[in-house]
Design a protein around this motif. Structure first.
Motif, mmCIF file in Angstrom:
data_model
loop_
_atom_site.group_PDB
_atom_site.id
_atom_site.type_symbol
_atom_site.label_atom_id
_atom_site.label_comp_id
_atom_site.label_asym_id
_atom_site.label_seq_id
_atom_site.Cartn_x
_atom_site.Cartn_y
_atom_site.Cartn_z
ATOM 1 N N UNK A 175 -24.904 6.150 54.814
ATOM 2 C CA UNK A 175 -23.791 6.359 53.891
ATOM 3 C C UNK A 175 -23.937 5.496 52.643
ATOM 4 N N UNK A 176 -24.397 4.268 52.838
ATOM 5 C CA UNK A 176 -24.611 3.373 51.700
ATOM 6 C C UNK A 176 -25.696 3.932 50.789
ATOM 7 N N UNK A 177 -26.788 4.420 51.376
ATOM 8 C CA UNK A 177 -27.860 5.018 50.577
ATOM 9 C C UNK A 177 -27.359 6.255 49.834
ATOM 10 N N UNK A 178 -26.532 7.065 50.497
ATOM 11 C CA UNK A 178 -25.981 8.262 49.852
ATOM 12 C C UNK A 178 -25.106 7.879 48.668
ATOM 13 N N UNK A 179 -24.267 6.872 48.841
ATOM 14 C CA UNK A 179 -23.379 6.445 47.755
ATOM 15 C C UNK A 179 -24.176 5.938 46.554
ATOM 16 N N UNK A 180 -25.232 5.173 46.837
ATOM 17 C CA UNK A 180 -26.065 4.686 45.735
ATOM 18 C C UNK A 180 -26.762 5.839 45.028
ATOM 19 N N UNK A 181 -27.249 6.816 45.793
ATOM 20 C CA UNK A 181 -27.893 7.968 45.188
ATOM 21 C C UNK A 181 -26.934 8.786 44.333
ATOM 22 N N UNK A 182 -25.717 8.938 44.810
ATOM 23 C CA UNK A 182 -24.702 9.682 44.044
ATOM 24 C C UNK A 182 -24.395 8.970 42.739
ATOM 25 N N UNK A 183 -24.290 7.639 42.786
ATOM 26 C CA UNK A 183 -24.002 6.893 41.549
ATOM 27 C C UNK A 183 -25.141 7.055 40.543
ATOM 28 N N UNK A 184 -26.375 6.970 41.022
ATOM 29 C CA UNK A 184 -27.511 7.118 40.101
ATOM 30 C C UNK A 184 -27.561 8.528 39.505
ATOM 31 N N UNK A 185 -27.328 9.538 40.331
ATOM 32 C CA UNK A 185 -27.355 10.909 39.842
ATOM 33 C C UNK A 185 -26.204 11.170 38.880
ATOM 34 N N UNK A 186 -25.041 10.607 39.178
ATOM 35 C CA UNK A 186 -23.887 10.786 38.302
ATOM 36 C C UNK A 186 -24.167 10.222 36.917
ATOM 37 N N UNK A 187 -24.804 9.040 36.875
ATOM 38 C CA UNK A 187 -25.153 8.447 35.574
ATOM 39 C C UNK A 187 -26.161 9.330 34.833
ATOM 40 N N UNK A 188 -27.130 9.874 35.575
ATOM 41 C CA UNK A 188 -28.150 10.708 34.942
ATOM 42 C C UNK A 188 -27.543 12.009 34.412
ATOM 43 N N UNK A 189 -26.642 12.611 35.180
ATOM 44 C CA UNK A 189 -26.005 13.855 34.737
ATOM 45 C C UNK A 189 -25.119 13.632 33.520
ATOM 46 N N UNK A 275 -15.448 3.987 53.730
ATOM 47 C CA UNK A 275 -15.592 5.423 53.528
ATOM 48 C C UNK A 275 -15.610 6.153 54.866
ATOM 49 N N UNK A 276 -16.369 5.630 55.838
ATOM 50 C CA UNK A 276 -16.478 6.282 57.143
ATOM 51 C C UNK A 276 -15.136 6.253 57.869
ATOM 52 N N UNK A 277 -14.437 5.127 57.802
ATOM 53 C CA UNK A 277 -13.115 5.035 58.439
ATOM 54 C C UNK A 277 -12.150 6.058 57.839
ATOM 55 N N UNK A 278 -12.129 6.141 56.513
ATOM 56 C CA UNK A 278 -11.219 7.074 55.847
ATOM 57 C C UNK A 278 -11.561 8.518 56.209
ATOM 58 N N UNK A 279 -12.847 8.836 56.196
ATOM 59 C CA UNK A 279 -13.264 10.202 56.467
ATOM 60 C C UNK A 279 -12.966 10.596 57.914
ATOM 61 N N UNK A 280 -13.298 9.729 58.869
ATOM 62 C CA UNK A 280 -13.046 10.064 60.276
ATOM 63 C C UNK A 280 -11.554 10.130 60.564
ATOM 64 N N UNK A 281 -10.756 9.276 59.892
ATOM 65 C CA UNK A 281 -9.299 9.332 60.090
ATOM 66 C C UNK A 281 -8.735 10.656 59.595
ATOM 67 N N UNK A 282 -9.197 11.107 58.420
ATOM 68 C CA UNK A 282 -8.720 12.380 57.885
ATOM 69 C C UNK A 282 -9.141 13.547 58.787
ATOM 70 N N UNK A 283 -10.377 13.498 59.261
ATOM 71 C CA UNK A 283 -10.858 14.561 60.134
ATOM 72 C C UNK A 283 -10.136 14.550 61.477
#
Length: 296
Positions: A175-189, A275-283
Motif C-alpha cells: 500500500x505504501x508503494x502504491x501511494x508513492x507511485x500514485x503521487x509520482x504519477x499525479x505530479x507527472x500528469x 488507509x487500510x483501516x479506513x478501507x476495511x472499515x468502510x467495506x
C-alpha cells in the motif's frame, strides 16, 4: 511445580488472560473481538508472566507487598520484551501506550504496571490456590498427554499467526508503494496534461480512468505515462480486493488482527495503515448493510 505442571499452568493462565482481554474489550468497545495475537483463545504473555511470577514468589508468597512488587516488575518486563520482539519482527507496535503518562516507547506505562502488580496479588493469593489443587491431582501420564496436545496446537497456531502478521506487514508495504507511485504519477500528469491530483480511489473509478487515458492521447510521453497509469490501476484494484478479503475476516486472518489491536501503530507505514483501516472499515460496514436486517 514440576515442568509438566508449569506447562499446563501456562496454558491455563494464557486462557484466563485471553478471557480478561476479550471481556475488557467488550465492556469498553461493545464489540466481541478476539484480542489475542494468536487465532486461538490464548494470550501467551499472560501465561509466561504468571508462570514466572509463581516461580519467583515462592519464597515470599506470604507477603502481599512482595508479591505486588515482583508481579509489577515481572509483568512489566514480559510486556516490554513481548512488545519489543513483535516490533522488531513486524515493525509495528501491537499495543501502544504512547498516550499514557510515564510510558516507555509505548510498550509499557506506569498505570498498567501498577495494575499488573495489583492483579498479581489477586492471582497469587486468591486464584492460583483454587487452580493448583486440581492440576496437582492429575495423574502424571494424563498431565503429559494434555501438555503434548496443547503444545502441538499452540505450535501450529503460532506458525499460522506469525504468517498472518507477516502477510499484513507485506500488505502495508504494498500500500505504501502504491501511494508513492500514485503521487509520482499525479505530479507527472499535472505537468504533462494538466490533470488534477490523483488518488488511489480515483484509479478505482473506471469512468475517471478512461477519461484520463483519453486525455493522454497524442501527448508527449503518453505511452510511458499510460503504462504507469494502467499498472497503478491494476495495483489499486488488487489492494481493494485484498482489503475486501480482510474486511470479511472477523475471527481468523490478518483482518482479525486489525480489529484485535485497534491501537496498533506502524511508524514506517503509518499512512498505509491508516488507509487500510479506513478501507476495511468502510467495506465491513458495506458487507454488514448487505446482510438481511443489516440496516435494522
Amino acid at each position: 511445580m514440576s515442568l509438566p505442571q508449569a506447562i499446563l499452568f501456562f496454558f491455563v493462565y494464557a486462557l484466563l488472560g485471553w478471557c480478561a482481554e476479550v471481556a475488557f474489550a467488550a465492556v469498553t468497545t461493545r464489540q466481541l473481538v478476539n484480542r489475542g495475537f494468536l487465532n486461538g483463545p490464548l494470550c501467551p504473555i499472560y501465561g509466561f508472566g504468571m508462570v514466572a511470577l509463581l516461580l519467583a514468589v515462592r519464597p515470599v508468597a506470604g507477603s502481599a507487598a512482595a508479591v505486588f512488587v515482583l508481579g509489577l516488575a515481572l509483568a512489566t518486563l514480559v510486556e516490554l520484551a513481548g512488545g519489543w520482539v513483535l516490533y522488531r519482527l513486524f515493525h509495528a507496535r501491537w499495543w501502544d501506550y504512547s498516550d499514557q503518562r510515564w510510558n516507555l516507547g509505548g510498550f509499557i506505562c506506569l498505570k498498567f504496571s501498577l495494575l499488573w502488580g495489583a492483579g498479581s496479588v489477586v492471582m497469587v493469593r486468591l486464584v492460583h490456590p483454587l487452580l493448583a489443587g486440581p492440576v496437582r491431582r492429575l495423574p502424571h501420564a494424563a498431565l503429559l498427554g494434555v501438555d503434548a496436545v496443547l503444545l502441538a496446537l499452540f505450535a501450529a497456531d503460532v506458525g499460522v499467526s506469525f504468517a498472518q502478521a507477516a502477510g499484513l506487514t507485506r500488505r502495508l508495504r504494498a500500500l505504501e508503494d502504491l501511494a508513492q507511485g500514485v503521487r509520482r504519477l499525479s505530479d507527472a500528469l499535472t505537468e504533462h496534461i494538466g490533470e488534477s491530483a490523483m488518488t488511489a480511489d480515483t484509479l478505482l473509478d473506471e469512468q475517471k480512468l478512461q477519461l484520463t487515458l483519453a486525455a493522454m492521447e497524442g501527448r508527449d510521453n503518453a505511452a510511458a505515462l499510460r503504462a504507469q497509469l494502467l499498472d497503478l490501476a491494476a495495483g489499486a484494484r488488487a489492494q481493494y480486493a485484498g482489503a475486501e478479503k480482510l474486511a470479511r475476516q472477523r475471527f481468523f486472518g490478518a483482518g482479525r488482527l486489525l480489529r484485535a489491536f485497534p491501537h496498533m501503530q506502524a511508524p514506517r507505514q503509518a499512512e498505509a495503515l491508516a488507509r487500510l483501516r479506513d478501507l476495511t472499515a468502510r467495506l465491513a460496514r458495506r458487507l454488514k448493510d448487505s446482510l438481511p436486517g443489516g440496516q435494522g
